[in-house]
Write an enzyme that holds these catalytic residues in place. Structure first.
Site, mmCIF file in Angstrom:
data_model
loop_
_atom_site.group_PDB
_atom_site.id
_atom_site.type_symbol
_atom_site.label_atom_id
_atom_site.label_comp_id
_atom_site.label_asym_id
_atom_site.label_seq_id
_atom_site.Cartn_x
_atom_site.Cartn_y
_atom_site.Cartn_z
ATOM 1 N N ARG A 101 13.718 -29.977 21.553
ATOM 2 C CA ARG A 101 14.113 -31.398 21.541
ATOM 3 C C ARG A 101 13.746 -32.079 22.855
ATOM 4 O O ARG A 101 13.376 -33.248 22.873
ATOM 5 C CB ARG A 101 15.617 -31.521 21.264
ATOM 6 C CG ARG A 101 15.966 -31.085 19.848
ATOM 7 C CD ARG A 101 17.455 -30.966 19.664
ATOM 8 N NE ARG A 101 18.099 -32.256 19.686
ATOM 9 C CZ ARG A 101 19.401 -32.436 19.933
ATOM 10 N NH1 ARG A 101 20.169 -31.402 20.180
ATOM 11 N NH2 ARG A 101 19.905 -33.641 19.918
ATOM 12 N N ARG A 112 13.419 -44.167 19.138
ATOM 13 C CA ARG A 112 13.042 -42.901 19.754
ATOM 14 C C ARG A 112 11.534 -42.746 19.816
ATOM 15 O O ARG A 112 11.059 -41.748 20.352
ATOM 16 C CB ARG A 112 13.600 -41.751 18.916
ATOM 17 C CG ARG A 112 14.802 -41.044 19.571
ATOM 18 C CD ARG A 112 15.237 -39.950 18.624
ATOM 19 N NE ARG A 112 16.003 -38.920 19.222
ATOM 20 C CZ ARG A 112 17.336 -38.802 19.074
ATOM 21 N NH1 ARG A 112 18.031 -39.699 18.409
ATOM 22 N NH2 ARG A 112 17.965 -37.788 19.611
ATOM 23 N N ARG A 115 26.617 -27.782 17.247
ATOM 24 C CA ARG A 115 25.610 -28.278 16.304
ATOM 25 C C ARG A 115 24.445 -27.310 16.215
ATOM 26 O O ARG A 115 24.036 -26.737 17.216
ATOM 27 C CB ARG A 115 25.098 -29.652 16.765
ATOM 28 C CG ARG A 115 25.921 -30.806 16.258
ATOM 29 C CD ARG A 115 25.611 -32.113 16.942
ATOM 30 N NE ARG A 115 24.191 -32.403 17.120
ATOM 31 C CZ ARG A 115 23.732 -33.477 17.765
ATOM 32 N NH1 ARG A 115 24.594 -34.356 18.271
ATOM 33 N NH2 ARG A 115 22.449 -33.684 17.912
HETATM 34 P P1 AMP Z 1 21.138 -37.270 18.058
HETATM 35 O O1 AMP Z 1 22.489 -37.128 17.428
HETATM 36 O O2 AMP Z 1 20.851 -38.674 18.510
HETATM 37 O O3 AMP Z 1 20.887 -36.239 19.131
HETATM 38 O O4 AMP Z 1 20.084 -36.989 16.885
HETATM 39 C C1 AMP Z 1 20.005 -35.724 16.248
HETATM 40 C C2 AMP Z 1 18.683 -35.599 15.505
HETATM 41 O O5 AMP Z 1 18.598 -36.619 14.475
HETATM 42 C C3 AMP Z 1 17.424 -35.765 16.327
HETATM 43 O O6 AMP Z 1 17.024 -34.590 17.016
HETATM 44 C C4 AMP Z 1 16.419 -36.189 15.238
HETATM 45 O O7 AMP Z 1 15.994 -35.069 14.469
HETATM 46 C C5 AMP Z 1 17.261 -37.074 14.340
HETATM 47 N N1 AMP Z 1 17.200 -38.496 14.767
HETATM 48 C C6 AMP Z 1 18.231 -39.262 15.218
HETATM 49 N N2 AMP Z 1 17.820 -40.499 15.512
HETATM 50 C C7 AMP Z 1 16.478 -40.518 15.255
HETATM 51 C C8 AMP Z 1 15.450 -41.503 15.380
HETATM 52 N N3 AMP Z 1 15.710 -42.742 15.852
HETATM 53 N N4 AMP Z 1 14.196 -41.158 15.018
HETATM 54 C C9 AMP Z 1 13.909 -39.941 14.550
HETATM 55 N N5 AMP Z 1 14.802 -38.960 14.431
HETATM 56 C C10 AMP Z 1 16.086 -39.236 14.770
#
Ligand code: AMP
Ligand code: ADP
Length: 214
Positions: free
Chosen positions: A171, A88, A160
């Site tokens: 985000r 990311r 969520r």
């Molecule tokens: P997601 O389920 O992929 O939308 O991730 C939810 C949240 O988890 C994100 O908004 C970040 O706060 C954290 N997160 C997930 N993957 C990463 C990553 N590769 N780097 C940093 N934060 C992450």
């Protein structure tokens, strides 16, 4: 087959990654799911990650990179994997590239699921998540058989915390500032594939399988 799913939060990365994992028999590795499981289980990692996640911020690179580099070396990743939500940031991508080089391997495709911000805001408000098994639904586009109950495991579905409208905009800003530059990074690496994520889920999947083959 070693794949990365790129795209804004809510673009449909998880939806497609689950279908890819089932069809090609490779593990689906979602860093968001890993963090949510750690929060649920009250681990140290979960405690560290939660405040960032709730604010719509990225968890610091040092909490993510080693975790993924370890995960992709497990036995079930021998024939490949689909990474969802990682990398990311550019430092995360560089750390993955370096680790893969050491292992003598490389990414086959970084699939960018392209969806404009205005569609994202609508999708996120309707997303419902099962925190027990990781399944994802949408109240309109992919509704569970019984409202607010997971088809797969029967647990209750939730909106969520980070899918609430005020956090979604944050985000998206974080995505544009920190994650979008990866499109350029993987274009230069010669592995970027673009998919129109505004289509129906099945049509998005067809575009992906046309790319990957049967
Ligand atoms: P997601 O389920 O992929 O939308 O991730 C939810 C949240 O988890 C994100 O908004 C970040 O706060 C954290 N997160 C997930 N993957 C990463 C990553 N590769 N780097 C940093 N934060 C992450
Ligand atoms: P991401 O993993 O990129 O954050 P998800 O796969 O969880 O995104 O999808 C976000 C929301 O949009 C979910 O509620 C999902 O059911 C829904 N969704 C996913 N793909 C589509 C699509 N092609 N059309 C409409 N809704 C979709």
């Amino acid at each position: 087959m070693k794949l990365i799913m790129l795209g804004a939060p809510g673009a449909g990365k998880g939806t497609q990654a689950k279908k890819i994992a089932a069809k090609y028999n490779i593990p689906h590795i979602s860093t968001g799911d890993i963090f949510r499981a750690n929060i649920k289980n009250g681990t140290e990692l979960g405690k560290k990650a939660q405040s960032y996640m709730d604010q719509g911020l990225l968890v610091p690179d040092e909490l993510v990179c080693d975790l993924v580099v370890d995960r992709i070396q497990q036995e079930d990743c021998r024939n490949g994997y689909v990474l969802d939500g990682f990398p990311r940031t550019i430092p995360q991508a560089e750390s993955l590239t370096a680790a893969m080089e050491k292992l003598g391997t490389k990414i086959d495709y970084a699939i960018n699921v392209e969806v404009p911000d205005e569609n994202i805001l609508k999708r996120m408000g309707g997303r419902r998540a099962c925190l027990a098994c990781g399944a994802t639904y949408h109240v309109e586009f992919n509704a569970p058989k019984t409202a607010d109950i997971c088809d797969t495991c029967g647990a209750g579905l939730v909106l969520r915390e980070d899918d609430k409208p005020e956090t979604v905009q944050k985000r998206l800003d974080v995505y544009h500032a920190q994650t979008q530059p990866l499109i350029d990074y993987y274009t230069k690496a010669g592995v970027l594939a673009e998919v129109d994520g505004t289509q129906d889920m099945e049509d998005v999947f067809k575009a992906i399988t046309d790319l990957l083959g049967e």
